[in-house]
Design a protein around this motif. Structure first.
Motif, PDB file in Angstrom:
ATOM      1  N   ASP A 306       1.006   9.526   0.089  1.00 25.89           N
ATOM      2  CA  ASP A 306       0.265   8.748   1.079  1.00 25.89           C
ATOM      3  C   ASP A 306      -0.716   7.847   0.336  1.00 25.89           C
ATOM      4  O   ASP A 306      -1.787   8.274  -0.084  1.00 25.89           O
ATOM      5  N   ILE A 307      -0.332   6.585   0.152  1.00 25.79           N
ATOM      6  CA  ILE A 307      -1.130   5.631  -0.629  1.00 25.79           C
ATOM      7  C   ILE A 307      -1.423   4.414   0.231  1.00 25.79           C
ATOM      8  O   ILE A 307      -0.506   3.827   0.828  1.00 25.79           O
ATOM      9  N   GLN A 308      -2.674   4.024   0.300  1.00 25.66           N
ATOM     10  CA  GLN A 308      -3.072   2.838   1.053  1.00 25.66           C
ATOM     11  C   GLN A 308      -3.090   1.628   0.128  1.00 25.66           C
ATOM     12  O   GLN A 308      -3.851   1.590  -0.843  1.00 25.66           O
ATOM     13  N   LEU A 309      -2.266   0.634   0.413  1.00 27.88           N
ATOM     14  CA  LEU A 309      -2.144  -0.548  -0.435  1.00 27.88           C
ATOM     15  C   LEU A 309      -2.412  -1.807   0.372  1.00 27.88           C
ATOM     16  O   LEU A 309      -2.126  -1.867   1.568  1.00 27.88           O
ATOM     17  N   THR A 310      -2.976  -2.810  -0.284  1.00 31.26           N
ATOM     18  CA  THR A 310      -3.252  -4.096   0.353  1.00 31.26           C
ATOM     19  C   THR A 310      -2.639  -5.208  -0.488  1.00 31.26           C
ATOM     20  O   THR A 310      -2.748  -5.197  -1.720  1.00 31.26           O
ATOM     21  N   ILE A 311      -1.991  -6.149   0.172  1.00 32.04           N
ATOM     22  CA  ILE A 311      -1.385  -7.293  -0.498  1.00 32.04           C
ATOM     23  C   ILE A 311      -2.228  -8.535  -0.241  1.00 32.04           C
ATOM     24  O   ILE A 311      -2.660  -8.767   0.883  1.00 32.04           O
ATOM     25  N   ALA A 312      -2.468  -9.322  -1.272  1.00 35.12           N
ATOM     26  CA  ALA A 312      -3.138 -10.614  -1.129  1.00 35.12           C
ATOM     27  C   ALA A 312      -2.194 -11.697  -1.642  1.00 35.12           C
ATOM     28  O   ALA A 312      -1.737 -11.635  -2.781  1.00 35.12           O
ATOM     29  N   ILE A 313      -1.875 -12.655  -0.805  1.00 29.39           N
ATOM     30  CA  ILE A 313      -0.985 -13.754  -1.180  1.00 29.39           C
ATOM     31  C   ILE A 313      -1.799 -15.034  -1.232  1.00 29.39           C
ATOM     32  O   ILE A 313      -2.405 -15.434  -0.241  1.00 29.39           O
ATOM     33  N   ARG A 314      -1.806 -15.662  -2.388  1.00 31.19           N
ATOM     34  CA  ARG A 314      -2.588 -16.888  -2.574  1.00 31.19           C
ATOM     35  C   ARG A 314      -1.639 -18.068  -2.749  1.00 31.19           C
ATOM     36  O   ARG A 314      -0.743 -18.052  -3.587  1.00 31.19           O
ATOM     37  N   SER A 315      -1.841 -19.098  -1.945  1.00 29.80           N
ATOM     38  CA  SER A 315      -1.009 -20.288  -2.000  1.00 29.80           C
ATOM     39  C   SER A 315      -1.808 -21.456  -2.578  1.00 29.80           C
ATOM     40  O   SER A 315      -3.000 -21.597  -2.325  1.00 29.80           O
ATOM     41  N   LYS A 316      -1.144 -22.311  -3.365  1.00 29.41           N
ATOM     42  CA  LYS A 316      -1.816 -23.461  -3.942  1.00 29.41           C
ATOM     43  C   LYS A 316      -1.909 -24.627  -2.947  1.00 29.41           C
ATOM     44  O   LYS A 316      -2.876 -25.381  -2.942  1.00 29.41           O
ATOM     45  N   LEU A 317      -0.888 -24.775  -2.137  1.00 29.40           N
ATOM     46  CA  LEU A 317      -0.842 -25.905  -1.191  1.00 29.40           C
ATOM     47  C   LEU A 317      -0.536 -25.403   0.200  1.00 29.40           C
ATOM     48  O   LEU A 317       0.620 -25.073   0.511  1.00 29.40           O
ATOM     49  N   PRO A 318      -1.477 -25.340   1.123  1.00 28.77           N
ATOM     50  CA  PRO A 318      -2.904 -25.523   0.863  1.00 28.77           C
ATOM     51  C   PRO A 318      -3.494 -24.275   0.231  1.00 28.77           C
ATOM     52  O   PRO A 318      -2.890 -23.220   0.254  1.00 28.77           O
ATOM     53  N   THR A 319      -4.669 -24.395  -0.337  1.00 32.30           N
ATOM     54  CA  THR A 319      -5.304 -23.256  -0.972  1.00 32.30           C
ATOM     55  C   THR A 319      -5.757 -22.261   0.084  1.00 32.30           C
ATOM     56  O   THR A 319      -6.590 -22.557   0.925  1.00 32.30           O
ATOM     57  N   SER A 320      -5.168 -21.072   0.056  1.00 37.77           N
ATOM     58  CA  SER A 320      -5.511 -20.045   1.033  1.00 37.77           C
ATOM     59  C   SER A 320      -5.129 -18.690   0.486  1.00 37.77           C
ATOM     60  O   SER A 320      -4.323 -18.581  -0.435  1.00 37.77           O
ATOM     61  N   THR A 321      -5.709 -17.669   1.064  1.00 40.67           N
ATOM     62  CA  THR A 321      -5.379 -16.295   0.686  1.00 40.67           C
ATOM     63  C   THR A 321      -5.170 -15.479   1.945  1.00 40.67           C
ATOM     64  O   THR A 321      -5.982 -15.516   2.861  1.00 40.67           O
ATOM     65  N   SER A 322      -4.053 -14.773   1.996  1.00 42.74           N
ATOM     66  CA  SER A 322      -3.753 -13.891   3.122  1.00 42.74           C
ATOM     67  C   SER A 322      -3.705 -12.459   2.625  1.00 42.74           C
ATOM     68  O   SER A 322      -3.117 -12.182   1.587  1.00 42.74           O
ATOM     69  N   LYS A 323      -4.325 -11.558   3.361  1.00 38.80           N
ATOM     70  CA  LYS A 323      -4.325 -10.147   2.990  1.00 38.80           C
ATOM     71  C   LYS A 323      -3.760  -9.328   4.136  1.00 38.80           C
ATOM     72  O   LYS A 323      -4.046  -9.578   5.297  1.00 38.80           O
ATOM     73  N   PHE A 324      -2.936  -8.352   3.791  1.00 40.73           N
ATOM     74  CA  PHE A 324      -2.443  -7.426   4.797  1.00 40.73           C
ATOM     75  C   PHE A 324      -2.045  -6.134   4.114  1.00 40.73           C
ATOM     76  O   PHE A 324      -1.773  -6.089   2.928  1.00 40.73           O
ATOM     77  N   SER A 325      -2.039  -5.063   4.896  1.00 42.98           N
ATOM     78  CA  SER A 325      -1.650  -3.755   4.395  1.00 42.98           C
ATOM     79  C   SER A 325      -0.294  -3.390   4.985  1.00 42.98           C
ATOM     80  O   SER A 325      -0.106  -3.474   6.198  1.00 42.98           O
ATOM     81  N   PRO A 326       0.675  -3.007   4.134  1.00 43.83           N
ATOM     82  CA  PRO A 326       2.008  -2.685   4.628  1.00 43.83           C
ATOM     83  C   PRO A 326       1.995  -1.357   5.375  1.00 43.83           C
ATOM     84  O   PRO A 326       1.121  -0.545   5.199  1.00 43.83           O
TER      85      PRO A 326
END
Length: 326
Positions: A306-326
């Motif tokens: 049981d492991i809690q993980l978070t993903i952060a996806i960073r895009s260059k165009l446009p510059t943004s970061t999205s975070k979510f937990s699977p």
């Protein structure tokens, strides 16, 4: 448990972890084993050469040489009892009330040689990888991918509830996290209605946050490993990104499974968290209403991590970061 070596609050590399990896430095380019602790690493070759393991009675002197190897394979081959003993000993070395003060805490020369800031080391593949098998282990993940290929009514194939579904990947393209990868080219359909594919760069490059497992024992060719003994074969775990070119995969995977859509690169984290460090996170898995055959039945029900993980996806165009937990 407090350490005499400062460890930032919330650090992933606390005394409860102490993961193992392979490092090099500018002044010592030879690769060698290390453990991560706080914002530093302990160079295990320097520690061993300086007599740091002299108080570990359960580790024979002839086995100290494993910490001079350029991979963790030799250390892994010592087996689970040795892994557990070494990790426990290193935890005692760094405890604030360490019983072995002269081994490192008050040994200024060895501290200078063996403790290195994380920012000054380069990380490498922790083990030489002879084979790599990718399991379709997450039920929710398998359903989502199956829905993409076959629709929700046929997302899981009939065999999924009965046996471990897997394929052999390309061991030579497993790389340490941060290694640049080229977007793959392959055949893909421009639209679902098309019958003839086009050759182009993948337009549906996907990531998969997974858990990778390194094994530490071998079995003779053709000799099975019983489910009750399987735990003894696990060295440790890494995070893994199973890069996937979904449009290429959709066209090529019938009838033999993934090929170019999967083998262009698999990224793993450089630090191996030992299996013993993960034991406190064991819990019960998702229920399976279909009875397994005898050879797959486990005696313990808390067989899932049981492991809690978070993903952060960073895009260059446009510059943004999205975070979510699977």
């Amino acid at each position: 448990m407090k350490s005499w070596l400062p460890i930032p609050a919330g650090s992933h590399f606390s005394l409860a972890n102490l993961p193992f990896g392979i490092i090099s430095t500018d002044n010592k380019p030879t690769r060698r084993p290390a453990v991560a602790i706080g914002q530093n690493v302990l160079d295990l070759k320097a520690f061993a050469d300086g007599g740091g393991f002299r108080n570990l009675q359960t580790l024979p002197s002839e086995n100290i040489s494993v910490f001079s190897e350029t991979t963790l394979n030799a250390f892994a081959a010592l087996g689970r009892p040795s892994h557990k003993a070494v990790r426990a000993y290193l935890r005692d070395i760094f405890r604030g009330d360490t019983p072995y003060s002269d081994a490192l805490k008050t040994n200024e020369v060895l501290k200078h040689d063996a403790i290195i800031p994380l920012s000054e080391v380069q990380m490498h593949l922790p083990l030489a990888i002879g084979d790599y098998t990718d399991f379709f282990a997450g039920r929710n993940h398998a359903h989502n991918v199956g829905t993409f290929f076959r629709g929700p009514s046929n997302a899981l194939n009939p065999n999924y509830n009965h046996l471990p579904v897997a394929y052999h990947g390309r061991a030579s393209s497993v790389v340490v996290s941060g290694t640049p990868l080229r977007r793959p080219w392959g055949q893909a359909l421009a639209s679902p209605a098309d019958k003839t594919p086009e050759f182009r760069p993948s337009k549906r490059l996907d990531i998969e946050l997974e858990l990778g497992m390194f094994l530490c024992r071998e079995n003779k060719l053709g000799e099975p490993v019983s489910i009750s003994d399987a735990e003894d074969y696990i060295f440790g775990y890494v995070l893994m990104n199973d890069w996937s070119a979904r449009d290429i995969q959709q066209w090529e995977y019938v009838p033999l499974g993934p090929f170019n859509a999967k083998n262009f690169g698999t990224s793993i984290s450089p630090w191996v968290v030992l299996a013993d460090a993960m034991d406190p996170f064991k819990t019960n898995g998702l229920p399976n209403d279909i009875g397994l055959q005898q050879y797959l039945r486990e005696s313990r029900t808390d067989n899932i991590l049981d492991i809690q993980l978070t993903i952060a996806i960073r895009s260059k165009l446009p510059t943004s970061t999205s975070k979510f937990s699977p």
